[in-house]
Motif scaffolding. Structure first.
Motif, mmCIF file in Angstrom:
data_model
loop_
_atom_site.group_PDB
_atom_site.id
_atom_site.type_symbol
_atom_site.label_atom_id
_atom_site.label_comp_id
_atom_site.label_asym_id
_atom_site.label_seq_id
_atom_site.Cartn_x
_atom_site.Cartn_y
_atom_site.Cartn_z
ATOM 1 N N ARG A 1 16.303 47.564 55.090
ATOM 2 C CA ARG A 1 14.878 47.892 55.117
ATOM 3 C C ARG A 1 14.435 48.029 56.560
ATOM 4 N N ASP B 1 4.907 57.883 67.373
ATOM 5 C CA ASP B 1 3.469 58.138 67.224
ATOM 6 C C ASP B 1 3.187 59.630 67.341
ATOM 7 N N LYS C 1 9.330 59.951 61.730
ATOM 8 C CA LYS C 1 8.969 58.741 60.998
ATOM 9 C C LYS C 1 8.689 57.542 61.898
ATOM 10 N N ALA D 1 10.801 48.895 59.103
ATOM 11 C CA ALA D 1 9.340 48.974 59.134
ATOM 12 C C ALA D 1 8.877 49.308 60.540
ATOM 13 N N LYS D 2 7.705 49.930 60.617
ATOM 14 C CA LYS D 2 7.057 50.200 61.887
ATOM 15 C C LYS D 2 5.684 49.555 61.862
ATOM 16 N N ASN D 3 5.449 48.632 62.760
ATOM 17 C CA ASN D 3 4.186 47.899 62.826
ATOM 18 C C ASN D 3 3.821 47.311 61.468
ATOM 19 N N GLY D 4 4.819 46.795 60.765
ATOM 20 C CA GLY D 4 4.592 46.137 59.485
ATOM 21 C C GLY D 4 4.581 47.053 58.276
ATOM 22 N N THR D 5 4.595 48.367 58.491
ATOM 23 C CA THR D 5 4.586 49.317 57.379
ATOM 24 C C THR D 5 6.002 49.815 57.127
ATOM 25 N N GLU D 6 6.456 49.678 55.890
ATOM 26 C CA GLU D 6 7.836 50.051 55.577
ATOM 27 C C GLU D 6 8.061 51.544 55.769
ATOM 28 N N LEU D 7 9.225 51.871 56.310
ATOM 29 C CA LEU D 7 9.600 53.255 56.549
ATOM 30 C C LEU D 7 10.483 53.754 55.408
#
Length: 242
Positions: free
Chosen positions: A155, A217, A214, A157-163
Motif C-alpha cells: 500500500r 503536485d 500520481k 499513500a501521499k499525505n495520508g491519501t491512498e494512491l
C-alpha cells in the motif's frame, strides 16, 4: 507449440485464477492449456462484454488480454476492469507498433507480449507479475516527502491519501524510495524493477510518467521523480541539501 509443458522451477501461486481474453480460439486454447498445465485455474472469454461478465462472476488474479477484440477493444476492457478493482493485466497485441504497446501501458497494463509469442514465455511473464503481487516480509515503512510506502501490505499513500498504483508503479516507487538521491538508468530500472535483462525501454518511460501523475503536485514540473539528463531518473527528497 503443442508440446507438453514442463513447468519451470519458479515459485507460483497454486490455484491462482487467470482470465484469458482473446477472440482467436486457437490462441485462447493454446494459452489456456499452457496455463492450466502450469497449475492455474483458467477462465476464457472471446470478447470484451464476456470478459467483464466472467470477471464479475469470478474475479481473476490476473488477466491475459488481447488488444484487438471485436466490439470493445482490450484498452476499454482494461479501463472498465480497473474501475471495478485492482487486477494485474498482461496485454497481447498482434502489432509490433510501439504506439500500441504504449497505449496498453498507459491504461495500466503491467506487461505486454507481442504476437506471435512463445506460450512458455507468456507463462513465465504471468508468474513474474503474480510473484510481484504477493506481500513480502520487508522491514519497516518507506517514507519521504509526504510519500509513505508499506512494502509488506503493498500500500502507498501521499499525505495520508491512498494512491491507486498498478503493480509495476508500486514496485517502481518503492525501489526509488529505497535509494533516494541516486540516479538510475532505464536499463537498470528495467532489470531491478521488472526483472528483465532486455526489453522495450519505453516501458520504463511510460511508468515514470504515470507515477509522476500520481505522486507529483505538478507532474509537468516534477520535484520528486526527477529526470537526470543522460542518465535516467532519481527520487529527490526536497530540502535534503542534494
Amino acid at each position: 507449440m503443442h508440446q507438453p509443458y514442463e513447468a519451470p522451477g519458479t515459485p507460483r501461486d497454486p490455484g491462482a485464477r487467470v482470465l484469458v481474453v482473446d477472440d482467436d480460439p486457437t490462441v485462447a486454447e493454446v494459452v489456456s492449456g499452457y496455463l492450466d498445465r502450469a497449475g492455474y485455474v483458467v477462465d476464457r472469454a472471446g470478447d470484451g462484454p464476456a470478459a467483464l461478465a466472467r470477471a464479475a462472476a469470478h474475479w481473476p488474479d490476473l488477466v491475459v488480454l488481447d488488444l484487438m477484440l471485436p466490439g470493445m477493444d482490450g484498452l476499454e476492457v482494461c479501463r472498465r476492469m480497473r474501475g471495478q478493482g485492482p487486477v494485474p493485466v498482461i496485454m497481447l497485441t498482434a502489432r509490433g507498433d510501439e504506439d500500441d504497446r504504449i497505449l496498453g501501458l498507459e491504461v495500466g497494463a503491467d506487461d505486454y507480449v507481442t504476437k506471435p509469442f512463445s506460450p512458455r514465455e507468456l507463462v513465465l511473464r504471468v508468474e513474474s507479475v503474480l510473484r510481484r503481487t504477493r506481500p513480502v516480509a520487508t522491514p519497516g515503512l518507506l517514507r519521504a516527502a509526504g510519500i509513505e510506502v508499506d512494502p509488506s501490505a503493498r500500500r502507498a499513500a501521499k499525505n495520508g491519501t491512498e494512491l491507486a498504483l498498478t503493480i509495476r508503479e508500486f514496485d517502481l516507487l518503492a525501489f526509488l524510495l529505497r535509494h533516494p538521491g541516486r540516479a538510475f538508468g532505464r536499463e537498470e530500472l528495467m532489470r531491478e524493477v521488472w526483472g528483465w535483462d532486455f526489453g522495450d525501454l519505453s516501458t520504463v518511460t511510460v511508468h515514470v510518467r504515470r507515477l509522476r501523475g500520481k505522486v507529483e503536485d505538478d507532474p509537468a514540473r516534477p520535484r520528486l521523480i526527477q529526470t537526470v539528463w543522460g542518465v535516467g531518473y532519481r527520487f529527490e527528497v526536497p530540502g535534503d541539501g542534494s
